[in-house]
Design a protein around this motif. Structure first.
Motif, PDB file in Angstrom:
ATOM      1  N   GLN A   1     -50.401   3.011  14.376  1.00 28.47           N
ATOM      2  CA  GLN A   1     -51.798   3.397  14.486  1.00 28.47           C
ATOM      3  C   GLN A   1     -51.917   4.892  14.709  1.00 28.47           C
ATOM      4  N   VAL A   2     -53.074   5.418  14.352  1.00 27.72           N
ATOM      5  CA  VAL A   2     -53.361   6.843  14.518  1.00 27.72           C
ATOM      6  C   VAL A   2     -54.645   7.000  15.309  1.00 27.72           C
ATOM      7  N   GLN A   3     -54.653   7.962  16.201  1.00 27.29           N
ATOM      8  CA  GLN A   3     -55.862   8.270  16.972  1.00 27.29           C
ATOM      9  C   GLN A   3     -56.182   9.746  16.881  1.00 27.29           C
ATOM     10  N   LEU A   4     -57.464  10.048  16.816  1.00 28.02           N
ATOM     11  CA  LEU A   4     -57.945  11.420  16.924  1.00 28.02           C
ATOM     12  C   LEU A   4     -58.798  11.500  18.180  1.00 28.02           C
ATOM     13  N   GLY A  26     -49.892   9.297  17.133  1.00 32.61           N
ATOM     14  CA  GLY A  26     -49.533   8.026  16.537  1.00 32.61           C
ATOM     15  C   GLY A  26     -48.441   8.190  15.512  1.00 32.61           C
ATOM     16  N   SER A  27     -48.352   7.218  14.637  1.00 36.18           N
ATOM     17  CA  SER A  27     -47.312   7.199  13.625  1.00 36.18           C
ATOM     18  C   SER A  27     -47.740   8.064  12.440  1.00 36.18           C
ATOM     19  N   ILE A  28     -47.428   9.349  12.529  1.00 39.37           N
ATOM     20  CA  ILE A  28     -47.897  10.327  11.544  1.00 39.37           C
ATOM     21  C   ILE A  28     -46.723  10.925  10.799  1.00 39.37           C
ATOM     22  N   PHE A  29     -46.809  10.898   9.469  1.00 37.99           N
ATOM     23  CA  PHE A  29     -45.798  11.564   8.656  1.00 37.99           C
ATOM     24  C   PHE A  29     -46.246  12.982   8.343  1.00 37.99           C
ATOM     25  N   ASN A  76     -50.161  18.951  15.717  1.00 38.75           N
ATOM     26  CA  ASN A  76     -51.138  18.033  15.108  1.00 38.75           C
ATOM     27  C   ASN A  76     -52.527  18.202  15.720  1.00 38.75           C
ATOM     28  N   THR A  77     -52.943  19.432  15.867  1.00 36.72           N
ATOM     29  CA  THR A  77     -54.255  19.696  16.446  1.00 36.72           C
ATOM     30  C   THR A  77     -55.091  20.569  15.519  1.00 36.72           C
ATOM     31  N   VAL A  78     -56.393  20.445  15.691  1.00 39.18           N
ATOM     32  CA  VAL A  78     -57.337  21.288  14.982  1.00 39.18           C
ATOM     33  C   VAL A  78     -58.398  21.718  15.979  1.00 39.18           C
ATOM     34  N   ALA A  79     -58.864  22.944  15.835  1.00 39.77           N
ATOM     35  CA  ALA A  79     -59.865  23.476  16.749  1.00 39.77           C
ATOM     36  C   ALA A  79     -61.017  24.086  15.964  1.00 39.77           C
ATOM     37  N   LEU A  80     -62.175  24.131  16.594  1.00 43.84           N
ATOM     38  CA  LEU A  80     -63.348  24.759  15.999  1.00 43.84           C
ATOM     39  C   LEU A  80     -63.948  25.690  17.045  1.00 43.84           C
ATOM     40  N   ILE A 102     -45.573   6.986   6.606  1.00 40.28           N
ATOM     41  CA  ILE A 102     -44.454   6.579   5.755  1.00 40.28           C
ATOM     42  C   ILE A 102     -44.700   5.189   5.190  1.00 40.28           C
ATOM     43  N   GLY A 103     -44.618   5.100   3.862  1.00 38.57           N
ATOM     44  CA  GLY A 103     -44.761   3.800   3.206  1.00 38.57           C
ATOM     45  C   GLY A 103     -46.189   3.356   2.990  1.00 38.57           C
TER      46      GLY A 103
END
Length: 120
Positions: A1-4, A26-29, A76-80, A102-103
């Protein structure tokens, strides 16, 4: 799973500044495009700014020269960074990311939203 997960919203006077942050976990490629959208009451969600994995940026005309988007690919971050805020900037701001796992085909994920209120 992925969370923001977003942070940094709040109440600010017109002309002031706020900085929004969003962290993906989370599981991020790989994270391709990351961005910020906003939705004001009674209006459609609109793109505010986006940034590609290579650092190319795109801004809504209404925020050009006032907002700056940036990302840290290692974290794995983004800012504004939002400067010279106006009452028209009042909205719920959502983090958005297109993420590859992946996959699996790349998928667009959304954060839960953070309220930005600009008082005049």
């Amino acid at each position: 799973q992925v969370q923001l997960v977003e942070s940094g919203g709040g109440l600010v006077q017109a002309g002031g500044s706020l900085r929004l942050s969003c962290a993906a976990s989370g599981s991020i490629f790989s994270i391709y495009t990351m961005g910020w959208y906003r939705q004001a009451p009674g209006k459609q969600r609109e793109l505010v700014a986006s940034i590609t994995i290579g650092g190319s940026t795109n801004y809504a005309d209404s925020v050009k020269g006032r907002f700056t988007i940036s990302r840290d690919n290692a974290k794995n971050t983004v800012a504004l960074q939002m400067n010279s805020l106006k009452s028209d900037d009042t909205a719920v701001y959502y983090c958005n990311a297109r993420i590859g796992r992946i996959g699996l085909p790349s998928t667009t994920y959304w954060g839960q939203g953070t309220q930005v209120t600009v008082s005049s």
